[in-house]
Motif scaffolding. Structure first.
Motif, PDB file in Angstrom:
ATOM      1  N   THR A 104      58.261  17.204 -14.441  1.00  0.00           N
ATOM      2  CA  THR A 104      58.077  18.335 -13.522  1.00  0.00           C
ATOM      3  C   THR A 104      59.236  19.327 -13.661  1.00  0.00           C
ATOM      4  O   THR A 104      60.327  18.962 -14.111  1.00  0.00           O
ATOM      5  CB  THR A 104      58.047  17.857 -12.049  1.00  0.00           C
ATOM      6  N   ALA A 106      60.818  20.510 -11.220  1.00  0.00           N
ATOM      7  CA  ALA A 106      61.854  20.045 -10.282  1.00  0.00           C
ATOM      8  C   ALA A 106      62.770  19.005 -10.939  1.00  0.00           C
ATOM      9  O   ALA A 106      63.988  19.028 -10.750  1.00  0.00           O
ATOM     10  CB  ALA A 106      61.197  19.460  -9.030  1.00  0.00           C
ATOM     11  N   ARG A 107      62.168  18.129 -11.714  1.00  0.00           N
ATOM     12  CA  ARG A 107      62.979  17.096 -12.396  1.00  0.00           C
ATOM     13  C   ARG A 107      63.920  17.748 -13.411  1.00  0.00           C
ATOM     14  O   ARG A 107      65.087  17.358 -13.535  1.00  0.00           O
ATOM     15  CB  ARG A 107      62.043  16.077 -13.074  1.00  0.00           C
ATOM     16  N   GLU A 109      65.121  20.727 -13.235  1.00  0.00           N
ATOM     17  CA  GLU A 109      66.164  21.446 -12.492  1.00  0.00           C
ATOM     18  C   GLU A 109      67.235  20.504 -11.946  1.00  0.00           C
ATOM     19  O   GLU A 109      68.327  20.934 -11.631  1.00  0.00           O
ATOM     20  CB  GLU A 109      65.540  22.264 -11.351  1.00  0.00           C
ATOM     21  N   ARG A 110      66.877  19.238 -11.836  1.00  0.00           N
ATOM     22  CA  ARG A 110      67.859  18.255 -11.328  1.00  0.00           C
ATOM     23  C   ARG A 110      68.714  17.645 -12.431  1.00  0.00           C
ATOM     24  O   ARG A 110      69.660  16.940 -12.138  1.00  0.00           O
ATOM     25  CB  ARG A 110      67.131  17.116 -10.599  1.00  0.00           C
ATOM     26  N   ASN A 111      68.378  17.895 -13.682  1.00  0.00           N
ATOM     27  CA  ASN A 111      69.163  17.324 -14.785  1.00  0.00           C
ATOM     28  C   ASN A 111      70.602  17.847 -14.696  1.00  0.00           C
ATOM     29  O   ASN A 111      70.831  19.054 -14.776  1.00  0.00           O
ATOM     30  CB  ASN A 111      68.517  17.715 -16.120  1.00  0.00           C
ATOM     31  N   PRO A 112      71.577  16.939 -14.497  1.00  0.00           N
ATOM     32  CA  PRO A 112      72.956  17.396 -14.244  1.00  0.00           C
ATOM     33  C   PRO A 112      73.551  18.233 -15.385  1.00  0.00           C
ATOM     34  O   PRO A 112      74.314  19.161 -15.124  1.00  0.00           O
ATOM     35  CB  PRO A 112      73.745  16.096 -14.082  1.00  0.00           C
ATOM     36  N   LYS A 115      72.011  21.659 -15.087  1.00  0.00           N
ATOM     37  CA  LYS A 115      72.555  22.327 -13.896  1.00  0.00           C
ATOM     38  C   LYS A 115      73.909  22.948 -14.214  1.00  0.00           C
ATOM     39  O   LYS A 115      74.181  24.103 -13.884  1.00  0.00           O
ATOM     40  CB  LYS A 115      72.763  21.279 -12.800  1.00  0.00           C
ATOM     41  N   GLU A 116      74.761  22.137 -14.839  1.00  0.00           N
ATOM     42  CA  GLU A 116      76.109  22.594 -15.169  1.00  0.00           C
ATOM     43  C   GLU A 116      76.064  23.748 -16.183  1.00  0.00           C
ATOM     44  O   GLU A 116      76.780  24.735 -16.057  1.00  0.00           O
ATOM     45  CB  GLU A 116      76.912  21.401 -15.710  1.00  0.00           C
ATOM     46  N   ARG A 119      75.035  26.930 -14.552  1.00  0.00           N
ATOM     47  CA  ARG A 119      76.160  27.474 -13.800  1.00  0.00           C
ATOM     48  C   ARG A 119      77.133  28.193 -14.753  1.00  0.00           C
ATOM     49  O   ARG A 119      77.500  29.346 -14.532  1.00  0.00           O
ATOM     50  CB  ARG A 119      76.873  26.337 -13.066  1.00  0.00           C
ATOM     51  N   PRO A 158      72.632  12.290 -19.253  1.00  0.00           N
ATOM     52  CA  PRO A 158      71.383  12.626 -18.560  1.00  0.00           C
ATOM     53  C   PRO A 158      70.225  12.920 -19.520  1.00  0.00           C
ATOM     54  O   PRO A 158      69.057  12.739 -19.167  1.00  0.00           O
ATOM     55  CB  PRO A 158      71.753  13.882 -17.761  1.00  0.00           C
ATOM     56  N   GLN A 162      66.663  10.988 -19.392  1.00  0.00           N
ATOM     57  CA  GLN A 162      65.410  11.730 -19.309  1.00  0.00           C
ATOM     58  C   GLN A 162      64.486  11.393 -20.486  1.00  0.00           C
ATOM     59  O   GLN A 162      63.265  11.306 -20.326  1.00  0.00           O
ATOM     60  CB  GLN A 162      65.702  13.232 -19.232  1.00  0.00           C
TER      61      GLN A 162
END
Ligand code: TRP
Length: 338
Positions: A104, A106-107, A109-112, A115-116, A119, A158, A162
């Motif tokens: 998904t 959402a999944r 977007e949660r991968n650290p 995410k980093e 950023r 991660p 995944q």
């Protein structure tokens, strides 16, 4: 070890720049050794590099050859390891397409790691879809070769997690064990800092020593290395922790006893930075000299390097093609026979 149960390794590098000493100590060194023990596939990840460099694609494609030169110059043997170009194996894109249905947004977007990176790149809401989904493409890279072991830095853990989630989902969905779960192999050595003392050596941060560095580049880098800012006079006691010159000696000087003696002397006071730097400079010069020479020699025979990459890519396509035909058959995508 027999051939049948030899581990299969897949790993690779984004082709955003030539490789440096951080890569050497963190992964290249191990790959040279592992190619004797495992079936090793080395991926020149140009497609992945494009996910956040689409306006700079020329840099990405130019660096494919640079990274290949680095691999060959450090002793990766194309007769033992398969070096190939990601974009030239369309089976990888094809497999990614199927795997994308098993994860998904959402999944992702949660991968650290993602995410980093989002950023760091300041993408915020303007995330290229290709970038957000690159963990799936990376899972395709790994599973297309049924890799059992993936040597990576800890920032990539991660991705492995995944990948294994996708393998389980896929196998459950088609109710057969087509894809294979893999294991991360973490580097035993600490990450090499940049010459400025920042946590990570990186070409884009301008704190790297590349494998093609000239003698002058190396001397300058060593001279500019971050040491102990409070070690003002030679007679002052100096600090070894966080002192890049000592971190590098720990990583590159095989004579451990000599390093220990220097540390003791430095801590006590009476040992100048210039003496320690001279020693590190000698060490790095003799490490890089043969790599640079071999790199130059290979760079002059560009056609030969291209031929190596072509052969590696053809072999990679064969292996990935076999997996893809199993994947498509499991999904019933066999309209014209198989
Ligand atoms: N993500 C890795 C990097 O940033 C490159 C890479 C792409 C990779 N696919 C891979 C690494 C598969 C290991 C396995 O350099």
């Amino acid at each position: 070890m027999t051939r049948a149960n030899r581990p299969t390794i897949l790993t690779g590098d984004r082709t955003t720049g030539p490789l440096h000493l951080g890569h050497y100590i963190g992964s290249l060194h191990a790959r040279v050794r592992l190619q004797h023990e495992a079936q090793q596939f080395l991926l020149l990840a140009d497609t992945q590099a494009l996910t956040d460099n689409i306006g700079r694609h020329q840099r990405v494609t130019e660096n494919v050859l640079e990274v290949a030169l680095d691999y060959l110059a450090v002793g990766i043997d194309p007769m033992k390891s398969t070096i190939f170009i990601q974009s030239q194996v369309p089976e990888l894109a094809e497999l990614s397409q199927y795997l994308l249905n098993l994860v998904t947004v959402a999944r992702l977007e949660r991968n650290p790691t993602i995410k980093e990176e989002i950023r760091l790149r300041g993408f915020e809401r303007d995330i290229p879809a290709g970038f957000l989904t690159y963990p799936v493409s990376q899972a395709a890279d790994i599973t297309a070769f049924k890799a059992t072991h993936v040597p990576v830095g800890d920032d990539q853990l991660p991705m492995i997690e995944q990948t294994n989630e996708l393998v389980r989902r896929f196998n459950n969905t088609v109710d057969r064990p087509v894809l294979v779960e893999c294991e991360a192999v973490l580097s035993q050595v600490a990450r090499l800092p940049g010459i400025d003392g920042k946590a990570k050596m990186s070409k884009s941060l301008g704190n790297a020593i590349t494998l093609g560095a000239t003698p002058d580049d190396i001397s300058k880098a060593v001279n500019n290395m971050y040491t102990d800012p409070n070690h003002l006079r030679i007679s002052d006691p100096g600090q070894v922790e966080g002192n890049v010159v000592f971190t590098f000696l720990d990583a590159f000087e095989p004579d451990l006893q000599k390093v220990e003696e220097l540390k003791t002397h430095y801590r006590r006071g009476g040992l100048g930075d210039s003496v320690v730097k001279r020693m590190l400079n000698d060490r790095l010069q003799s490490l890089i000299e043969p790599i640079r020479a071999r790199r130059r020699e290979l760079a002059e025979d560009r056609a030969e390097v291209i031929a190596i990459l072509r052969r590696g890519t053809m072999r990679a396509r064969e292996v990935a093609g076999q997996t893809l035909s199993e994947v498509k058959s499991a999904l019933g995508l066999t309209y014209f026979g198989n």
